[in-house]
Design a protein around this motif. Structure first.
Motif, mmCIF file in Angstrom:
data_model
loop_
_atom_site.group_PDB
_atom_site.id
_atom_site.type_symbol
_atom_site.label_atom_id
_atom_site.label_comp_id
_atom_site.label_asym_id
_atom_site.label_seq_id
_atom_site.Cartn_x
_atom_site.Cartn_y
_atom_site.Cartn_z
ATOM 1 N N THR A 2 10.773 -10.003 6.577
ATOM 2 C CA THR A 2 9.501 -9.297 6.533
ATOM 3 C C THR A 2 8.350 -10.284 6.398
ATOM 4 O O THR A 2 8.374 -11.177 5.537
ATOM 5 N N TYR A 3 7.357 -10.140 7.243
ATOM 6 C CA TYR A 3 6.200 -11.036 7.213
ATOM 7 C C TYR A 3 5.264 -10.659 6.076
ATOM 8 O O TYR A 3 4.918 -9.485 5.888
ATOM 9 N N VAL A 4 4.840 -11.671 5.319
ATOM 10 C CA VAL A 4 3.827 -11.522 4.280
ATOM 11 C C VAL A 4 2.745 -12.548 4.555
ATOM 12 O O VAL A 4 3.023 -13.744 4.655
ATOM 13 N N ALA A 5 1.506 -12.095 4.705
ATOM 14 C CA ALA A 5 0.410 -12.992 5.061
ATOM 15 C C ALA A 5 0.121 -13.997 3.953
ATOM 16 O O ALA A 5 0.314 -13.717 2.764
ATOM 17 N N ASN A 6 -0.369 -15.144 4.366
ATOM 18 C CA ASN A 6 -0.747 -16.214 3.445
ATOM 19 C C ASN A 6 -1.865 -15.718 2.519
ATOM 20 O O ASN A 6 -2.935 -15.336 2.985
ATOM 21 N N PRO A 7 -1.664 -15.727 1.208
ATOM 22 C CA PRO A 7 -2.708 -15.236 0.298
ATOM 23 C C PRO A 7 -3.974 -16.085 0.306
ATOM 24 O O PRO A 7 -5.032 -15.618 -0.133
ATOM 25 N N ALA A 8 -3.876 -17.308 0.822
ATOM 26 C CA ALA A 8 -5.046 -18.196 0.865
ATOM 27 C C ALA A 8 -5.707 -18.200 2.237
ATOM 28 O O ALA A 8 -6.506 -19.091 2.543
ATOM 29 N N VAL A 49 0.623 -16.049 16.800
ATOM 30 C CA VAL A 49 -0.246 -14.984 16.280
ATOM 31 C C VAL A 49 -0.228 -14.988 14.756
ATOM 32 O O VAL A 49 -1.282 -14.955 14.096
ATOM 33 N N LEU A 50 0.952 -15.045 14.155
ATOM 34 C CA LEU A 50 1.059 -14.950 12.701
ATOM 35 C C LEU A 50 0.491 -16.186 12.004
ATOM 36 O O LEU A 50 -0.177 -16.072 10.970
ATOM 37 N N GLU A 51 0.727 -17.354 12.554
ATOM 38 C CA GLU A 51 0.175 -18.557 11.923
ATOM 39 C C GLU A 51 -1.344 -18.615 12.087
ATOM 40 O O GLU A 51 -2.034 -19.166 11.230
ATOM 41 N N SER A 52 -1.846 -18.044 13.156
ATOM 42 C CA SER A 52 -3.295 -17.947 13.307
ATOM 43 C C SER A 52 -3.883 -17.071 12.215
ATOM 44 O O SER A 52 -4.882 -17.428 11.566
ATOM 45 N N PHE A 53 -3.277 -15.919 11.989
ATOM 46 C CA PHE A 53 -3.767 -15.019 10.937
ATOM 47 C C PHE A 53 -3.655 -15.678 9.565
ATOM 48 O O PHE A 53 -4.567 -15.575 8.734
ATOM 49 N N ARG A 79 3.650 -5.529 20.073
ATOM 50 C CA ARG A 79 4.950 -5.696 19.410
ATOM 51 C C ARG A 79 4.795 -6.425 18.076
ATOM 52 O O ARG A 79 5.412 -6.031 17.074
ATOM 53 N N VAL A 80 3.949 -7.467 18.061
ATOM 54 C CA VAL A 80 3.700 -8.190 16.800
ATOM 55 C C VAL A 80 2.999 -7.279 15.800
ATOM 56 O O VAL A 80 3.298 -7.291 14.600
ATOM 57 N N LEU A 81 2.064 -6.485 16.291
ATOM 58 C CA LEU A 81 1.376 -5.544 15.414
ATOM 59 C C LEU A 81 2.378 -4.584 14.763
ATOM 60 O O LEU A 81 2.327 -4.338 13.543
ATOM 61 N N ALA A 82 3.257 -4.048 15.552
ATOM 62 C CA ALA A 82 4.185 -3.033 15.051
ATOM 63 C C ALA A 82 5.166 -3.596 14.035
ATOM 64 O O ALA A 82 5.495 -2.929 13.040
ATOM 65 N N THR A 83 5.617 -4.831 14.262
ATOM 66 C CA THR A 83 6.667 -5.384 13.403
ATOM 67 C C THR A 83 6.142 -6.207 12.244
ATOM 68 O O THR A 83 6.821 -6.331 11.220
ATOM 69 N N ASP A 84 4.935 -6.770 12.377
ATOM 70 C CA ASP A 84 4.465 -7.712 11.365
ATOM 71 C C ASP A 84 3.067 -7.430 10.812
ATOM 72 O O ASP A 84 2.813 -7.668 9.629
ATOM 73 N N LEU A 85 2.143 -6.986 11.641
ATOM 74 C CA LEU A 85 0.743 -6.920 11.232
ATOM 75 C C LEU A 85 0.220 -5.515 10.982
ATOM 76 O O LEU A 85 -0.970 -5.340 10.717
ATOM 77 N N LYS A 86 1.084 -4.527 11.054
ATOM 78 C CA LYS A 86 0.627 -3.147 10.876
ATOM 79 C C LYS A 86 -0.078 -2.947 9.547
ATOM 80 O O LYS A 86 -1.111 -2.273 9.466
#
Length: 329
Positions: A2-8, A49-53, A79-86
């Motif tokens: 499960t993706y969790v965004a960088n808190p910083a 996409v995820l490392e950019s965010f 697809r990235v939105l649905a699985t990771d960034l929703k």
């Protein structure tokens, strides 16, 4: 996993107000042009996409025809939105466009109300979204009245399918007229997306004045001149480079040869600033525009380009030297 965004993620990126709107955009946006289609590995696209965010890039720039094939970049992003960034949707600025050839027949190109509204419906379906944050008229249509194109943008906002609208590659005169029509309709033009770099400065001949007068933001595509304003070509044209690809019309060996002496001199200034040529070129463009769009095929390119935001200031001497080089002196 499960993706969790960088808190910083918001600690480093500067966010700039877009024109006279209430919207702030990151100084650097990620463009999903030709490296996010079905012909590229999905895992790499997802990682970029995820490392950019994680690095504070909240703005992702797409268009209906991005791929290849057309539409596939939006599908990949969906697809990235649905699985990771929703869970992070409200932290994202997602933009798309319509204006270039998308499907056969007379209704799949340019700027008619029929095409723009149908295209956005398709884009929303591909990305699994109810709305985009910004929807653009991707290019002016010489045969459709500007009132029709702008009224379509206005209707799209009123239908809740976009929060803001913009235009791309419109001239100064066309931009002023588009802004007037949109203002009268009650949906201001948020942003203009032109090409802009050290080697492509057409917006300085009137367009930037119009944008400032009308309170419209700007986001530059091709700020690195298709990769020419990077270290990629300092020692010639690599066999695996964009310029060496005979099927690529945007950057050719002839264009590299024409600019190589300037590129090497500009690189000397960048090195003295403690930056790569790409970083300095992005910082230079950010003196004029609200934000720049970077393209990437690898995560490492994204991280390198983000180094631009660590040194955005230029001395008067540096600017004078850059102008001298660009003038061919």
């Amino acid at each position: 996993m499960t993706y969790v965004a960088n808190p910083a993620r918001y600690e480093r990126m500067p966010y700039r107000r877009c024109g006279k709107s209430g919207l702030k955009l990151p100084a650097v946006a990620l463009g999903l042009w030709h490296n996010f289609g079905d012909n590229k590995p999905y895992d790499n696209s997802r990682k970029m996409v995820l490392e950019s965010f994680d690095a504070g890039i909240t703005h992702f720039d797409l268009a209906n025809n991005y791929g290849p094939p057309p539409g596939s970049a939006e599908s990949t992003f969906g697809r990235v939105l649905a699985t990771d960034l929703k869970a992070y949707r409200d932290e994202l600025i997602i933009s798309t466009k319509a204006g270039w050839q998308m499907w056969d027949g007379p209704y799949g190109d340019f700027g008619s109300r029929k095409y723009l509204m149908a295209s956005l419906d398709q884009s929303l379906q591909r990305m699994g979204l109810d709305y985009v944050d910004i929807f653009y008229s991707h290019r002016p249509d010489p045969e459709t009245p500007i009132e029709e194109t702008m009224s379509a943008l206005d209707a799209i906002v009123r239908q809740g399918k976009a929060l803001y609208v913009g235009i791309s590659s419109y001239s100064a005169e066309q931009t002023r007229e588009a802004a007037r029509v949109l203002k009268e309709l009650g949906t201001p033009c948020l942003i203009h997306q032109p090409s802009y770099s050290m080697f492509d400065r057409w917006i300085e001949d009137g367009l930037t004045d119009v944008l400032n007068e009308e309170g419209i933001g700007s986001i530059a595509f091709c700020p690195l001149a298709q990769g020419l304003l990077t270290s990629r070509y300092l020692n010639g044209v690599p066999a695996d480079s964009r310029a060496a690809d005979s099927g690529n019309p945007f950057l050719t060996v002839d264009k590299v040869d024409l600019r190589l002496a300037q590129v090497k001199k500009l690189n000397e200034i960048a090195v003295a600033r403690g930056q790569t040529l790409a970083q300095m070129s992005l910082a230079w463009a950010l003196r004029t525009v609200t934000t720049v769009i970077i393209g990437a095929s690898r995560v490492e390119q994204i991280h390198e380009n983000l180094g631009a935001i660590d040194n955005l200031a230029f001395s008067a001497d540096e600017l004078a030297r850059i102008e001298s080089i660009l003038a061919g002196q």
